[in-house]
Scaffold this motif. Structure first.
Motif, PDB file in Angstrom:
ATOM      1  N   SER A   1       0.838  -1.197   0.000  1.00 18.24           N
ATOM      2  CA  SER A   1       0.000   0.000   0.000  1.00 18.24           C
ATOM      3  C   SER A   1       0.876   1.251   0.000  1.00 18.24           C
ATOM      4  N   ALA A   2       0.363   2.291  -0.632  1.00 17.22           N
ATOM      5  CA  ALA A   2       1.088   3.558  -0.681  1.00 17.22           C
ATOM      6  C   ALA A   2       1.151   4.167   0.717  1.00 17.22           C
ATOM      7  N   HIS A   3       2.133   5.024   0.929  1.00 11.44           N
ATOM      8  CA  HIS A   3       2.261   5.710   2.216  1.00 11.44           C
ATOM      9  C   HIS A   3       0.951   6.441   2.508  1.00 11.44           C
ATOM     10  N   PRO A   4       0.425   6.322   3.727  1.00  9.90           N
ATOM     11  CA  PRO A   4      -0.886   6.892   4.026  1.00  9.90           C
ATOM     12  C   PRO A   4      -0.990   8.406   3.827  1.00  9.90           C
ATOM     13  N   GLU A   5       0.137   9.125   3.866  1.00  9.14           N
ATOM     14  CA  GLU A   5       0.100  10.568   3.693  1.00  9.14           C
ATOM     15  C   GLU A   5       0.319  10.992   2.238  1.00  9.14           C
ATOM     16  N   SER A   6       0.554  10.027   1.346  1.00  4.57           N
ATOM     17  CA  SER A   6       0.718  10.367  -0.068  1.00  4.57           C
ATOM     18  C   SER A   6      -0.654  10.540  -0.707  1.00  4.57           C
TER      19      SER A   6
END
Length: 142
Positions: free
Chosen positions: A124-129
């Motif tokens: 999963s992509a970084h949650p803040e991206s």
């Protein structure tokens, strides 16, 4: 007929980007649609030419290519709004309409990037991206 069968089995499979589409209006953007018979862009004569072109692009570039119709609609709306706003004339195009089209375009790009990450088996992509926020928003909607 025998030659066409052997030809189709000897050609390499097309990349996912050229065989899968995401409809930004579809409630399930991860769902694959049927295989296309023509390239998306008229500059390509065959799906193979389009697939070769897409294979050379980065993931964001493929997403931009895939969502170019949404981008064109947004740009057209914004150009009409901006042209009228500069002239000081009565606005026929409400900017909120253009903002909605921008949201549709942005969702299309982020959904395509998220889909390609999933197909590639990436975490999963970084949650803040942007992609991570998009994925989290989609999970919250479900």
């Amino acid at each position: 007929m025998g030659n066409s069968t052997s030809t189709s089995t000897s050609t390499p499979p097309e990349p996912v980007a050229s065989t899968t589409t995401i409809d930004s209006t579809n409630p399930d953007p991860g769902k694959q649609t049927q295989r296309r018979k023509k390239p998306r862009n008229k500059k390509f004569k065959t799906l193979e030419e389009e697939a070769a072109y897409l294979a050379k692009l980065t993931t964001p570039e493929r997403a931009f290519y895939h969502c170019r119709k949404e981008n064109k609609a947004f740009k057209k709306c914004y150009s009409q709004w901006w042209g009228v706003a500069v002239k000081g004339a009565q606005l026929e195009v409400d900017r909120s309409e253009c903002d909605e089209l921008m949201t549709v375009y942005q969702d299309c790009v982020l959904a395509k990037i998220a889909q390609e990450r999933e197909v590639a088996g990436l975490p999963s992509a970084h949650p803040e991206s942007l992609v991570g926020t998009f994925e989290q928003d989609k999970e919250d909607e479900e």
